[in-house]
Design an enzyme around this catalytic site. Structure first.
Site, PDB file in Angstrom:
ATOM      1  N   GLU A 168       0.857  -1.179   0.000  1.00 31.34           N
ATOM      2  CA  GLU A 168       0.000   0.000   0.000  1.00 31.34           C
ATOM      3  C   GLU A 168       0.901   1.240   0.000  1.00 31.34           C
ATOM      4  O   GLU A 168       1.997   1.241   0.560  1.00 31.34           O
ATOM      5  CB  GLU A 168      -0.845  -0.023   1.276  1.00 31.34           C
ATOM      6  CG  GLU A 168      -1.716   1.189   1.522  1.00 31.34           C
ATOM      7  CD  GLU A 168      -2.387   1.136   2.898  1.00 31.34           C
ATOM      8  OE1 GLU A 168      -3.467   1.703   3.037  1.00 31.34           O
ATOM      9  OE2 GLU A 168      -1.811   0.518   3.835  1.00 31.34           O
ATOM     10  N   LYS A 222      -9.617   0.530  -1.783  1.00 31.83           N
ATOM     11  CA  LYS A 222      -9.701   0.018  -0.412  1.00 31.83           C
ATOM     12  C   LYS A 222     -11.080   0.278   0.185  1.00 31.83           C
ATOM     13  O   LYS A 222     -11.563   1.427   0.215  1.00 31.83           O
ATOM     14  CB  LYS A 222      -8.619   0.699   0.426  1.00 31.83           C
ATOM     15  CG  LYS A 222      -8.508   0.244   1.874  1.00 31.83           C
ATOM     16  CD  LYS A 222      -7.375   1.023   2.543  1.00 31.83           C
ATOM     17  CE  LYS A 222      -7.173   0.612   3.997  1.00 31.83           C
ATOM     18  NZ  LYS A 222      -6.088   1.426   4.612  1.00 31.83           N
ATOM     19  N   CYS A 244      -4.346  -3.465   3.601  1.00 27.96           N
ATOM     20  CA  CYS A 244      -4.067  -3.086   4.986  1.00 27.96           C
ATOM     21  C   CYS A 244      -5.233  -3.343   5.946  1.00 27.96           C
ATOM     22  O   CYS A 244      -5.478  -4.479   6.321  1.00 27.96           O
ATOM     23  CB  CYS A 244      -3.616  -1.629   5.038  1.00 27.96           C
ATOM     24  SG  CYS A 244      -2.589  -1.238   6.479  1.00 27.96           S
TER      25      CYS A 244
END
Length: 257
Positions: A38, A104, A140
């Site tokens: 990321e 995300k 993440c």
């Protein structure tokens, strides 16, 4: 399938970070997929609006050129503009005729950091196919949400590529490793988790990385891992292990909720 996890320490300069991508691909040792963390485009802790670019912009186009030269698929975190003035935290997939992004879904509003102030969430799981194998994408904080990983498995994923810039703190490394292993068990898939390297002592709450990238097999076993420093981890994953694990532990089929 051979996958390379390139644990880098990104700077705030997108152009400088392209050099890190080139070097990581150079060290990929015959991998079909080269996974970066990321925020490969730019680290956190700086204004993201000025660095955000669309998927057809110069940064992503340059990454595609890097992927096309050796014929690999690169997966790397970047930031793209969102309609509301924020940005999206996007996992770029490019190479071998593919050029797309996963935005995300779960934003890091935790541990004193508020990603949603500057980042707009995505709303759909994304899978890709490489060498006939379906791969899921996650970023993440997504790793704390098992339902996403199960959804990716439902979409055919036998391995999930997870890019991260994990925040440092008491117990955070232990949480990272536990969560990656748990998600592998939840969806009985490989989970390949590539994080930003540990930048050393930092100030503020921006998640800049702790390193410790790892690969967990469908039984939740760590088969390979790195320490905190920048490094490249190359692994061969056997998708037959997914089939045998799902036959022995059919948790996806046995779900009641």
């Amino acid at each position: 399938m051979r996958v390379a996890l390139c644990q880098i320490s990104a700077t705030a300069d997108p152009e400088a970070n392209l050099a890190l991508v080139r070097e990581g691909v150079r060290q990929a040792d015959g991998a079909s997929v080269v996974l970066f963390p990321e925020a490969t485009m730019s680290r956190f802790g700086v204004p993201l609006g000025p660095v955000a670019q669309p998927l057809d912009g110069p940064w992503a186009t340059a990454v595609r050129a890097i992927a096309d030269e050796p014929g690999v698929v690169i997966v790397a975190g970047m930031f793209t503009p969102a309609p509301d003035g924020r940005v999206r935290n996007t996992l770029l997939v490019t190479g071998r005729g593919q050029h797309l992004g996963y935005d995300k879904i779960h934003l890091f509003d935790a541990f004193g950091f508020a990603e949603s102030h500057t980042v707009a969430p995505g709303d759909a799981p994304v899978t890709i196919e490489v060498d006939g194998i379906t791969l899921g994408l996650a970023t993440c904080y997504d790793v704390r949400f098992p339902e996403l990983f199960r959804a990716l498995a439902d979409h055919g994923a036998k391995a999930i590529l997870l890019g991260a810039s994990w925040g440092a703190g008491d117990g955070k490394r232990e949480q990272w490793e536990l969560l990656v292993r748990a998600r592998a068990l939840d969806c009985t898939s490989w989970v390949l988790a590539c994080g930003q390297a540990d930048p050393g002592a930092v100030t503020g709450t921006a998640p800049l990385g702790i390193g410790h990238s790892l690969v967990a097999d469908p039984l939740g076993r760590v088969v390979a891992s790195l320490k905190g420093d920048p490094d490249v981890l190359v692994v061969d994953i056997d998708t037959d292990v997914v089939d045998s694990t799902r036959a022995a532990i059919p948790v996806l089929e046995n779900r009641r909720l």
